[in-house]
Design a protein around this motif. Structure first.
Motif, mmCIF file in Angstrom:
data_model
loop_
_atom_site.group_PDB
_atom_site.id
_atom_site.type_symbol
_atom_site.label_atom_id
_atom_site.label_comp_id
_atom_site.label_asym_id
_atom_site.label_seq_id
_atom_site.Cartn_x
_atom_site.Cartn_y
_atom_site.Cartn_z
ATOM 1 N N UNK A 46 92.795 22.169 78.685
ATOM 2 C CA UNK A 46 93.090 20.789 78.313
ATOM 3 C C UNK A 46 94.550 20.555 77.948
ATOM 4 N N UNK A 47 94.910 19.303 77.975
ATOM 5 C CA UNK A 47 96.256 18.854 77.618
ATOM 6 C C UNK A 47 96.143 17.780 76.538
ATOM 7 N N UNK A 48 97.144 17.685 75.691
ATOM 8 C CA UNK A 48 97.216 16.581 74.730
ATOM 9 C C UNK A 48 98.662 16.127 74.618
ATOM 10 N N UNK A 57 90.590 13.782 78.433
ATOM 11 C CA UNK A 57 90.083 15.146 78.259
ATOM 12 C C UNK A 57 88.660 15.136 77.716
ATOM 13 N N UNK A 58 88.407 14.283 76.737
ATOM 14 C CA UNK A 58 87.062 14.194 76.170
ATOM 15 C C UNK A 58 86.076 13.704 77.228
ATOM 16 N N UNK A 59 86.483 12.700 77.984
ATOM 17 C CA UNK A 59 85.593 12.167 79.020
ATOM 18 C C UNK A 59 85.296 13.238 80.077
ATOM 19 N N UNK A 60 86.331 13.998 80.483
ATOM 20 C CA UNK A 60 86.102 15.021 81.497
ATOM 21 C C UNK A 60 85.212 16.145 80.950
ATOM 22 N N UNK A 74 89.649 25.107 76.507
ATOM 23 C CA UNK A 74 90.816 25.791 75.975
ATOM 24 C C UNK A 74 92.029 24.891 76.171
ATOM 25 N N UNK A 75 93.219 25.416 75.954
ATOM 26 C CA UNK A 75 94.424 24.621 76.129
ATOM 27 C C UNK A 75 94.843 23.888 74.860
ATOM 28 N N UNK A 76 95.842 23.034 75.015
ATOM 29 C CA UNK A 76 96.513 22.428 73.859
ATOM 30 C C UNK A 76 95.601 21.545 73.014
ATOM 31 N N UNK A 77 94.818 20.675 73.659
ATOM 32 C CA UNK A 77 93.973 19.783 72.868
ATOM 33 C C UNK A 77 92.871 20.579 72.171
ATOM 34 N N UNK A 78 92.340 21.598 72.839
ATOM 35 C CA UNK A 78 91.291 22.408 72.225
ATOM 36 C C UNK A 78 91.788 23.066 70.946
ATOM 37 N N UNK A 79 93.037 23.526 70.955
ATOM 38 C CA UNK A 79 93.576 24.241 69.805
ATOM 39 C C UNK A 79 94.094 23.302 68.727
ATOM 40 N N UNK A 80 94.638 22.165 69.131
ATOM 41 C CA UNK A 80 95.217 21.249 68.146
ATOM 42 C C UNK A 80 94.204 20.240 67.613
ATOM 43 N N UNK A 81 93.239 19.854 68.457
ATOM 44 C CA UNK A 81 92.291 18.804 68.072
ATOM 45 C C UNK A 81 90.884 19.145 68.551
ATOM 46 N N UNK A 82 90.492 20.382 68.336
ATOM 47 C CA UNK A 82 89.192 20.827 68.812
ATOM 48 C C UNK A 82 88.033 20.032 68.261
ATOM 49 N N UNK A 83 88.215 19.475 67.064
ATOM 50 C CA UNK A 83 87.127 18.712 66.449
ATOM 51 C C UNK A 83 86.790 17.448 67.227
ATOM 52 N N UNK A 84 87.731 16.950 68.039
ATOM 53 C CA UNK A 84 87.490 15.742 68.819
ATOM 54 C C UNK A 84 86.327 15.937 69.793
ATOM 55 N N UNK A 85 86.200 17.135 70.319
ATOM 56 C CA UNK A 85 85.121 17.402 71.274
ATOM 57 C C UNK A 85 83.771 17.433 70.560
ATOM 58 N N UNK A 91 78.960 20.067 73.319
ATOM 59 C CA UNK A 91 78.585 21.410 72.892
ATOM 60 C C UNK A 91 79.325 22.422 73.763
ATOM 61 N N UNK A 92 80.526 22.773 73.341
ATOM 62 C CA UNK A 92 81.364 23.686 74.114
ATOM 63 C C UNK A 92 81.973 24.730 73.199
ATOM 64 N N UNK A 93 82.327 25.879 73.776
ATOM 65 C CA UNK A 93 83.105 26.855 73.036
ATOM 66 C C UNK A 93 84.566 26.436 73.072
ATOM 67 N N UNK A 94 85.185 26.335 71.908
ATOM 68 C CA UNK A 94 86.600 25.982 71.807
ATOM 69 C C UNK A 94 87.370 27.268 71.569
ATOM 70 N N UNK A 95 88.176 27.685 72.542
ATOM 71 C CA UNK A 95 88.791 28.998 72.496
ATOM 72 C C UNK A 95 90.268 28.964 72.830
#
Length: 417
Positions: A46-48, A57-60, A74-85, A91-95
């Motif tokens: 992901x990108x943010x 990103x959330x929609x995809x 994974x990626x920038x949005x997952x690490x910076x704003x993982x709670x958004x998902x 229901x995904x693994x944020x890594x």
């Protein structure tokens, strides 16, 4: 798992990280598919940048979740704003990106199937030396795809390694479900002989890394194997021996072919023989029979042997396996145990890289990094990043001497000397 679908958004850094994820998955025998219907797992890198990008990103991620059984973000949005998902009901693994290959493997052996052949990816040659294993682990789905170990002759693998070197490979990654049992089906384990012959019979400057070698597979040849490593500079002083648990009771329930003492004996053989080496191991946390006491035994073993590379995987049921029929532990408990072990892991790995600062290491430049940097591996397969690589004329495939100047927990920085 055998198939994956990966989508990458954002900058060239994300593109490079996805390439490394794919390289690790290919090394494990996995292969890409375009159709989500054919994918065992979907990976969203992901990108943010702006709010619109985040919404996309959330929609995809929601679309991918609807079309596939397992989703990793994974990626920038997952690490910076993982709670958004999670807030969007995903229901995904944020890594972190370098955790993705281990999560896909799910504590299982690499899925090297009968049609797997050597792969040359730029300067890295991937050499599957055998198919199948001698184990019957209760949680592993790989055995259904690969069966019992089937080992080609040593001469055949030496010739495949020679072909990779002649084609330009500077690093050969030896892989398989369990490299330690190579040759067992023909009456004798042949990994030490294979490594010795690759290093002595093939001309050229290159390095060899040995992948997945279960403790039960290498126990009994561990002294001989450590001696081979000591004799050959072409071999990275690195062994991946996945212990999976520090509890003999859990190992028995997993149907692993070793117990903790055998793992300790393997580690001791390399400690006694090599001055500078890297132990890589895996732990599965939250296995259905794992008690609090079992978990603490794993924590104690981790702190005792202090591996320089540690993969921590939360147990996940794989369809058709015996462990899938067991009553599982709660997700919160598995997450807490994983967090505790991951925290200890970061402390241990950071300590290992901290001790490298000020040392001078001979390295192989393996890959291009982010921006004007290159990724190098020293004699123990520890990663050293050299920045401003073009100023030093460094490119993948070259050897260099670097001084380690600092570290970023799981890798070091160095400058050529």
């Amino acid at each position: 798992m055998a198939t994956y679908h990966i989508e990458t958004y954002g900058c060239t850094s994300n593109q490079g990280e996805s390439r490394q994820i794919e390289q690790a998955l290919r090394e494990g025998g996995h292969y890409p598919v375009d159709s989500l219907d054919d994918a065992d797992v979907a990976i969203l890198n992901s990108c943010t940048v702006v709010e619109k990008t985040e919404r996309n990103m959330v929609r995809r991620a929601q679309e991918l979740q609807e079309e596939t059984a397992d989703l990793i973000v994974t990626g920038c949005m997952a690490l910076a704003q993982g709670e958004e998902f999670a807030e969007a009901g995903i229901d995904a693994q944020i890594l972190h990106w370098d955790e993705v290959p281990d999560a896909v493997l799910n504590g299982e052996c690499p899925t090297v199937t009968p049609d797997t052949e050597p792969v040359l990816d730029d300067k890295i040659g991937i050499l599957p030396i055998a198919r199948g294993c001698m184990s019957n682990c209760s949680y592993c789905i790989t055995k259904f795809a690969t069966g019992r170990v089937d080992s080609p002759p040593v001469e055949e693998n030496v010739e495949k390694a020679r072909a990779l070197v002649h084609a330009g490979a500077k690093e050969i990654r030896i892989t398989g479900q369990d490299t330690g049992v190579y040759g067992w089906d023909n009456g004798d384990r042949k990994l030490p002989e294979l490594l010795d012959r690759i290093c002595t019979e093939i001309d050229g400057e290159f390095r060899v890394r040995v992948g997945m070698a279960n403790p039960g597979g290498i126990h009994g040849i561990h002294d001989e194997l450590a001696d081979v490593f000591a004799r050959h500079d072409k071999l990275y002083n690195f062994i991946h021996a996945p212990v999976q648990s520090g509890s003999d009771e859990v190992l028995e329930s997993m149907r692993r072919q070793h117990r903790v003492d055998k793992f300790r004996e393997v580690v001791a053989a390399f400690d006694d023989t090599l001055d500078y080496w890297t132990l890589s191991t895996d732990f599965i946390v939250g296995y259905p029979t794992e008690t609090d006491a079992d978990h603490q035994q794993s924590m104690e073993l981790l702190r005792e042997v202090r591996p320089e590379k540690i993969n921590v995987t939360r147990f996940s049921k794989r369809p058709g396996t015996d462990a899938a029929e067991m009553k599982g532990l709660g997700g919160t408990l598995k997450k807490e145990r994983s967090k505790e072990m991951s925290s200890a892991k970061m402390e241990i790995v950071a300590e290992a890289y901290e001790e490298m600062i000020g040392t001078t290491q001979e390295v192989l430049v393996v890959q291009e990094g982010t921006g004007d940097s290159v990724k190098c591996r020293d004699g123990a397969y520890r990663q050293i990043i050299v920045q401003n690589a073009s100023d030093h004329g460094l490119e993948p495939g070259q050897f260099a001497t670097v001084e380690v100047t600092s570290h970023q927990t799981v890798y070091a920085f160095g400058i050529p000397v």
